[in-house]
Design an enzyme around this catalytic site. Structure first.
Site, PDB file in Angstrom:
ATOM      1  CG  HIS A  35      -1.970  -1.090   1.149  1.00  0.00           C
ATOM      2  ND1 HIS A  35      -2.941  -1.182   0.173  1.00  0.00           N
ATOM      3  CD2 HIS A  35      -2.140  -2.164   1.950  1.00  0.00           C
ATOM      4  CE1 HIS A  35      -3.675  -2.261   0.388  1.00  0.00           C
ATOM      5  NE2 HIS A  35      -3.204  -2.881   1.449  1.00  0.00           N
ATOM      6  CG  HIS A 139      -6.972  -4.327   6.782  1.00  0.00           C
ATOM      7  ND1 HIS A 139      -6.983  -5.062   5.612  1.00  0.00           N
ATOM      8  CD2 HIS A 139      -8.219  -3.814   6.918  1.00  0.00           C
ATOM      9  CE1 HIS A 139      -8.203  -4.981   5.067  1.00  0.00           C
ATOM     10  NE2 HIS A 139      -8.959  -4.233   5.839  1.00  0.00           N
TER      11      HIS A 139
END
Length: 148
Positions: A35, A139
């Site tokens: 990410h 996450h």
């Protein structure tokens, strides 16, 4: 001779276990790999950013289904770590970045999840929601535009 052989086997086994342990990726390291792209990687073909980055970062791979969506944040990892010090949302338990961050949202084109994977990229400035463990993001739960 048997004792020496058993000792050698134990030594080799411990060495292999240590090497395997060193290669294990933590949840935070996986989060960063999947990410965070800061500064944003320039690609030869800008419209292929998602396909290039998802393959390069091992998010997609031959023989595995295409990931329906993935977001790359173009900000220092410390900005995402800072979100973990923010109070979590009481309904979801996720933490949000205090400010909007530059990002690229990749969405799978069409409904076929078999490779080759084709993605549509959308650049935006949005807040990022994360789940945290031990003060680190693990996450990416989503992004949003804060109300004005």
């Amino acid at each position: 001779m048997r004792v020496a052989m058993a000792g050698w086997v134990l030594c080799v086994t411990l060495a292999l276990a240590a090497l395997a342990g060193a290669a294990v990726e933590t949840r935070y390291e996986k989060f960063l790999r999947q990410h965070v792209d800061n500064p944003r990687t320039s690609t030869l073909a800008a419209h292929r950013y998602c396909e290039t980055m998802l393959a390069r970062r091992r998010v997609t791979a031959p023989g595995r289904p295409c990931k329906p969506s993935n977001t790359f944040v173009h900000a220092p990892a410390t900005d995402l770590v800072a979100a973990c010090s923010q109070a979590p949302d009481p309904e979801t338990g996720f933490h949000s970045t205090p400010s909007a961050l530059s990002l690229t949202a990749c969405r799978l084109r069409g409904g076929d999840t078999r490779p080759p994977c084709a993605y549509r990229a959308r650049q935006a400035q949005q807040h990022v929601r994360v789940a945290c463990r031990d003060g680190l993001p693990v996450h990416l739960a989503g992004t949003y535009t804060a109300p004005q």
